[in-house]
Design an enzyme around this catalytic site. Structure first.
Site, short mmCIF file in Angstrom:
data_model
loop_
_atom_site.label_atom_id
_atom_site.label_comp_id
_atom_site.label_asym_id
_atom_site.label_seq_id
_atom_site.Cartn_x
_atom_site.Cartn_y
_atom_site.Cartn_z
N ARG A 1 -6.87 6.33 -6.12
CA ARG A 1 -6.55 7.76 -6.26
C ARG A 1 -6.84 8.26 -7.68
O ARG A 1 -7.37 9.37 -7.86
CB ARG A 1 -5.08 7.99 -5.89
CG ARG A 1 -4.77 7.64 -4.45
CD ARG A 1 -3.28 7.54 -4.18
NE ARG A 1 -2.61 8.83 -4.29
CZ ARG A 1 -1.30 8.99 -4.09
NH1 ARG A 1 -0.54 7.94 -3.77
NH2 ARG A 1 -0.76 10.19 -4.21
N THR B 1 -0.68 6.06 2.61
CA THR B 1 -1.91 5.35 2.95
C THR B 1 -1.70 4.56 4.23
O THR B 1 -0.65 3.97 4.44
CB THR B 1 -2.33 4.40 1.82
OG1 THR B 1 -2.46 5.14 0.61
CG2 THR B 1 -3.65 3.72 2.13
N ILE C 1 0.86 -1.17 0.00
CA ILE C 1 0.00 0.00 0.00
C ILE C 1 0.90 1.22 0.00
O ILE C 1 2.06 1.16 0.44
CB ILE C 1 -0.98 0.03 1.20
CG1 ILE C 1 -0.24 -0.06 2.53
CG2 ILE C 1 -1.99 -1.09 1.09
CD1 ILE C 1 -1.17 0.01 3.74
N ASP C 2 0.39 2.34 -0.52
CA ASP C 2 1.21 3.54 -0.67
C ASP C 2 1.75 4.02 0.67
O ASP C 2 1.15 3.79 1.72
CB ASP C 2 0.39 4.67 -1.31
CG ASP C 2 0.00 4.37 -2.75
OD1 ASP C 2 0.63 3.49 -3.35
OD2 ASP C 2 -0.92 5.03 -3.26
N ARG C 3 2.87 4.72 0.59
CA ARG C 3 3.51 5.25 1.79
C ARG C 3 2.56 6.12 2.61
O ARG C 3 2.53 6.04 3.84
CB ARG C 3 4.75 6.06 1.38
CG ARG C 3 5.50 6.69 2.55
CD ARG C 3 6.75 7.39 2.06
NE ARG C 3 7.52 7.94 3.16
CZ ARG C 3 8.73 8.48 3.03
NH1 ARG C 3 9.29 8.53 1.84
NH2 ARG C 3 9.36 8.95 4.08
#
Length: 337
Positions: free
Chosen positions: A267, A169, A165-167
């Site tokens: 996103r 998030t 998962i994104d940094r």
């Protein structure tokens, strides 16, 4: 007489799986012969070496493979060679000066990770990952979640990310503690059988009738090295399901469920729908940034709230990650509609 690990043909796995190390005066390890166990079976040789030679640059690992310094069952092997249980890998000595010493996680990071554990058994670990912490090192990040966990769990022979998962998030992150569990969960991801549910606060009034966005996504790398994703007809098929949870003054709290798992999918799909996520400096509008500032939001409002998996014993289990306090405070300060 030197104690041999090999017999003719296949290696004798009844011997010790790893010959005792010798070290030189400089502290460099001598040649090692490592037997592949069942949990390590099925992975590529380069990935196996990246785990065994922690901190050694990838370029150095590929170089020693190409030069034939790494052997599998006494024979040369390629980086993509799939290892089998019982294979014996010859690992050459690598000078300490060529390896970067791993960065130790600070006490703050260690405390955050320990407090973030939602579930743990002998094969799986589930975290409520904090925002701002990358899942792995690289691209200017010296220490990520997986590197920190490996140092905090030195007795775990195997720790690998199941997904990313994104940094920026927060939320549910799965980490496999056994190779068999990793393969089992990766199969679910490939077959789109893993439940992934996110919460996001988006710009404007999300239409209740917009329950899904299907738009192909394509990754692009800018000259600066930054990754950007956009909707493009030549991109990969992508689909996200949406549901309105709560309306606020000029924003909407929505639930987003992934049917595919593309980079930055939620996103970009919310942007494509005309409602970017608050706190998204990469894909948001100028107005979106103003709304985030007015709400006192200092991060991306995207949270992996739930993940559901089928376990190897045939049972189904869901894990829920509560919304972080800083996001709850933002919602409490907004007028409900």
């Amino acid at each position: 007489m030197r104690n041999e690990v090999f017999k003719s043909g296949r290696p004798d796995v009844r011997k010790s799986p790893e010959r005792p190390r010798k070290t030189s005066d400089t502290g460099s390890p001598a040649v090692r012969f490592i037997a592949v166990d069942e949990d390590q079976a099925g992975q590529r040789l380069d990935n196996f070496l990246r785990y065994v030679l922690k901190g050694v640059p990838k370029t150095r690992i590929y170089r020693i493979i190409r030069k034939g310094e790494v052997r599998v069952n006494k024979g040369r092997a390629k980086a993509e060679t799939k290892l089998q249980s019982g294979d014996v890998v010859r690992v050459p000595p690598v000078r300490v000066s060529e390896a970067k010493m791993p960065v130790a996680p600070g006490m703050d990071v260690a405390r955050k990770l320990e407090a973030a554990i939602l579930f743990e058994d002998d094969s799986l670990l589930v975290l409520n990952k904090p925002s701002g912490l990358a899942v792995h090192g690289g691209s200017g990040v010296t220490l990520g979640v997986i590197e920190a966990l490996r140092q905090l769990r030195p007795d775990c022979r195997f720790l690998e990310l199941v997904h990313r998962i994104d940094r920026d998030t927060s939320g549910c992150l799965l980490v496999a503690k056994k190779r068999s569990m990793l393969r089992h969960l990766h199969a679910q991801i490939r077959e789109h059988h893993m439940l992934k549910v996110y919460n996001a606060l988006v710009d404007g009034r999300w239409p209740a009738r917009k329950t899904a966005v299907s738009a192909p996504l394509q990754k692009n790398v800018l000259q600066s090295g930054e990754r950007m994703v956009s909707v493009h007809p030549d991109g990969k098929a992508s689909r996200t399901r949406f549901k309105v949870l709560q309306r606020y003054g000029e924003s909407t709290l929505i639930e987003a469920s992934l049917e595919t798992g593309r980079t930055h999918q939620i996103r970009v799909h919310t942007l494509h729908a005309g409602h970017p996520i608050l706190g998204d400096s990469k894909y948001g509008y100028e107005r979106t940034a103003q709304l985030a500032e007015q709400a006192g939001l200092k991060r991306l409002f995207l949270h992996a709230a739930k993940v559901g998996i089928n376990l190897p014993d045939g049972s189904y289990r869901e894990f829920d990650a509560p919304l972080p306090d800083e996001l709850v405070e933002v919602l409490n300060g907004l007028p409900q509609v």
